[in-house]
Write a protein that holds these residues in place. Structure first.
Motif, short mmCIF file in Angstrom:
data_model
loop_
_atom_site.label_atom_id
_atom_site.label_comp_id
_atom_site.label_asym_id
_atom_site.label_seq_id
_atom_site.Cartn_x
_atom_site.Cartn_y
_atom_site.Cartn_z
N LEU A 165 0.42 -1.41 -0.07
CA LEU A 165 0.03 0.44 0.28
C LEU A 165 1.12 1.08 -0.44
O LEU A 165 1.77 1.51 0.91
CB LEU A 165 -1.32 0.05 1.40
CG LEU A 165 -1.58 -1.63 1.58
CD1 LEU A 165 -2.11 -1.20 2.35
CD2 LEU A 165 -2.43 -1.39 0.40
N VAL A 220 -2.46 6.01 -0.52
CA VAL A 220 -3.84 5.53 -0.91
C VAL A 220 -5.22 6.15 0.01
O VAL A 220 -6.47 6.07 -0.29
CB VAL A 220 -3.61 4.17 -0.19
CG1 VAL A 220 -5.10 3.31 0.74
CG2 VAL A 220 -2.45 3.32 -0.97
N GLY A 221 -4.72 6.99 1.42
CA GLY A 221 -5.82 7.61 1.86
C GLY A 221 -6.02 8.92 0.77
O GLY A 221 -7.56 8.76 1.24
N TYR A 279 -8.29 7.00 -1.89
CA TYR A 279 -9.51 7.40 -1.44
C TYR A 279 -10.50 8.12 -1.17
O TYR A 279 -11.69 8.63 -1.28
CB TYR A 279 -9.95 6.52 -0.71
CG TYR A 279 -10.96 5.82 0.61
CD1 TYR A 279 -11.60 4.65 -0.76
CD2 TYR A 279 -12.08 5.82 1.40
CE1 TYR A 279 -12.77 4.32 -0.70
CE2 TYR A 279 -12.90 5.63 1.04
CZ TYR A 279 -13.47 4.81 0.60
OH TYR A 279 -14.58 4.13 0.79
N HIS A 287 -6.63 10.58 7.19
CA HIS A 287 -5.86 9.53 6.28
C HIS A 287 -5.12 9.66 5.11
O HIS A 287 -4.83 9.20 4.09
CB HIS A 287 -7.10 9.18 5.92
CG HIS A 287 -8.61 8.41 6.61
ND1 HIS A 287 -8.41 7.07 7.34
CD2 HIS A 287 -9.75 8.98 7.32
CE1 HIS A 287 -9.04 7.24 8.14
NE2 HIS A 287 -10.43 7.73 7.96
N ALA A 321 -5.21 4.00 6.76
CA ALA A 321 -6.05 3.94 5.12
C ALA A 321 -7.58 3.63 6.65
O ALA A 321 -7.71 3.67 7.03
CB ALA A 321 -5.88 2.68 5.30
N HIS A 322 -8.51 4.57 4.82
CA HIS A 322 -9.73 4.49 5.51
C HIS A 322 -10.48 2.82 5.77
O HIS A 322 -10.20 1.90 5.35
CB HIS A 322 -10.55 5.02 4.28
CG HIS A 322 -10.56 6.63 3.56
ND1 HIS A 322 -9.19 6.93 3.58
CD2 HIS A 322 -11.23 6.78 4.65
CE1 HIS A 322 -9.44 7.58 2.72
NE2 HIS A 322 -10.45 8.21 4.01
N TRP A 353 -12.14 1.73 3.20
CA TRP A 353 -11.64 1.47 1.63
C TRP A 353 -10.89 -0.06 2.07
O TRP A 353 -10.78 -0.80 1.53
CB TRP A 353 -9.87 2.11 1.89
CG TRP A 353 -9.71 1.69 0.64
CD1 TRP A 353 -9.23 1.56 -1.01
CD2 TRP A 353 -7.88 0.31 0.97
NE1 TRP A 353 -8.66 1.22 -2.07
CE2 TRP A 353 -7.04 0.40 -0.35
CE3 TRP A 353 -7.06 0.03 1.96
CZ2 TRP A 353 -6.48 0.05 -1.09
CZ3 TRP A 353 -6.33 -0.70 1.85
CH2 TRP A 353 -5.37 -0.75 0.60
N THR A 354 -10.27 -0.41 3.44
CA THR A 354 -9.52 -1.69 3.52
C THR A 354 -10.72 -2.56 3.47
O THR A 354 -10.31 -3.74 2.48
CB THR A 354 -9.49 -1.49 4.63
OG1 THR A 354 -10.40 -1.36 5.77
CG2 THR A 354 -8.12 -0.91 5.34
N LEU A 380 -0.55 4.30 6.86
CA LEU A 380 0.54 4.34 5.45
C LEU A 380 1.76 4.82 5.57
O LEU A 380 2.09 5.12 5.76
CB LEU A 380 -0.91 4.75 4.47
CG LEU A 380 -1.97 4.43 3.83
CD1 LEU A 380 -2.64 4.98 3.31
CD2 LEU A 380 -1.99 2.56 3.85
#
Length: 328
Positions: free
Chosen positions: A225, A229-230, A233, A244, A260-261, A264-265, A291
């Motif tokens: 990741l 990513v945060g 998303y 995030h 990460a949210h 999202w996971t 992250l």
């Protein structure tokens, strides 16, 4: 939308709640001003109290249509196949997010909005959700419960089509702070029911114990990741909670790096797992996914899935997918 719900009722503790007051909206609330309002009002929120009042408003937004560009960005960051005729099982959460933020950024919402941590989600979908359909979205705050690390709030989102509820979710979020008595208050999650059936008193089933100490599920994939990513998303979903986004903004709320949210996971796991049209999903977010990082996705073929740290095996997410054959 018909005055029928998917059964997310009667699970919060504390004082009794007044009936919900339905408030129709004429357009999607703008997220930027709401997030700013939530940030500016947070210093004035008192210490989390599980007996505090919550808004007794059910916001209702009819005629909601999916923006193709936003859906495509969501599918890319979450790993869903592009161009499907139906919405991903987690996507209605995005449609309800602006309504949830309107409620949670208001003065009558007792918890500070920045820094809230997503702790669980239950989803039920009656059948496939066409991308090109018009939906009615309803959102309300169910109530508060004590938690050993603060106070949890439950937020319910429902999606209607043709006058019937076709999708619903119940999310809990943690406001970290002094909790209610030093131990997690017992809570029975609301059962997921078909449209028109409400929870009967005493019908709730106890939550299963955490699987952290249990044997890991077979590893199906390992995902590296990125640090963005945060942010990616957040751009696709509108959820730009500072925890995030960047290490600096996450450290303001006690996290060493951006996390990460939760949605999202679970979306990334369900994209890998797959879901039938009529489905129930339950997921618990056990520990933040920092992250950048590496995680291992596991599944056992019976509907159970999990996300663990790639290095030490720490459990981040546990979940279960159940096929629903009947809705009578």
């Amino acid at each position: 939308m018909a005055d029928r719900h998917l059964g997310f009722t009667g699970t919060t503790q504390g004082r009794s709640r007044a009936p919900l007051n339905a408030v129709p909206l004429t357009g999607t609330p703008a997220l930027g001003p709401l997030l700013l309002r939530g940030a500016l009002s947070s210093p004035f929120k008192r210490r989390p109290d599980p007996d505090a009042d919550v808004p007794r408003t059910r916001l209702v937004l009819p005629g909601v249509r999916v923006a193709p560009e936003g859906l495509a960005a969501y599918e890319r960051v979450c790993g869903f196949g592009a161009g499907d005729a139906d919405l991903p099982v987690t996507y209605p959460h995005v449609l309800g997010f602006p309504l949830a933020m309107r409620l949670m950024s208001g003065r009558d919402f007792p918890l500070p909005l920045p820094g809230l941590v997503h702790t669980s989600v239950e989803i039920v979908r009656v059948g496939a959700l066409p991308v090109d359909a018009a939906y009615e979205v309803g959102v309300w705050v169910e109530g508060l419960t004590a938690h050993r690390r603060g106070v949890e709030v439950a937020v319910v989102t429902e999606l209607g089509m043709g006058g019937e509820v076709v999708w619903g979710s119940r999310s809990t979020y943690l406001a970290r702070g002094r909790g209610g008595g030093g131990g997690a208050a017992p809570r029975t999650p609301s059962p997921v029911h078909p449209p028109g059936r409400l929870a009967r008193p005493g019908s709730e089933t106890c939550e299963k114990p955490p699987r952290d100490a249990e044997e890991a599920l077979p590893v199906v994939g390992e995902w590296r990741l990125g640090a963005d990513v945060g942010r990616r998303y957040g751009g696709a979903s509108g959820d730009r909670n500072p925890i995030h986004l960047y290490p600096l903004t996450a450290r303001l709320f006690g996290f060493p790096r951006a996390v990460a949210h939760g949605m999202w996971t679970v979306a990334r796991c369900l994209a890998a797992h797959g879901t039938p049209d009529a489905v129930e999903v339950r997921a618990r977010f056990r520990a933040p996914v920092l992250l950048p990082g590496t995680v291992a996705y596991g599944a056992d073929g019976t509907g159970r899935f999990e996300l663990r740290a790639g290095r030490d095996g720490r459990v981040h997410v546990t979940g279960e997918v159940s096929r629903k054959a009947e809705w009578s």
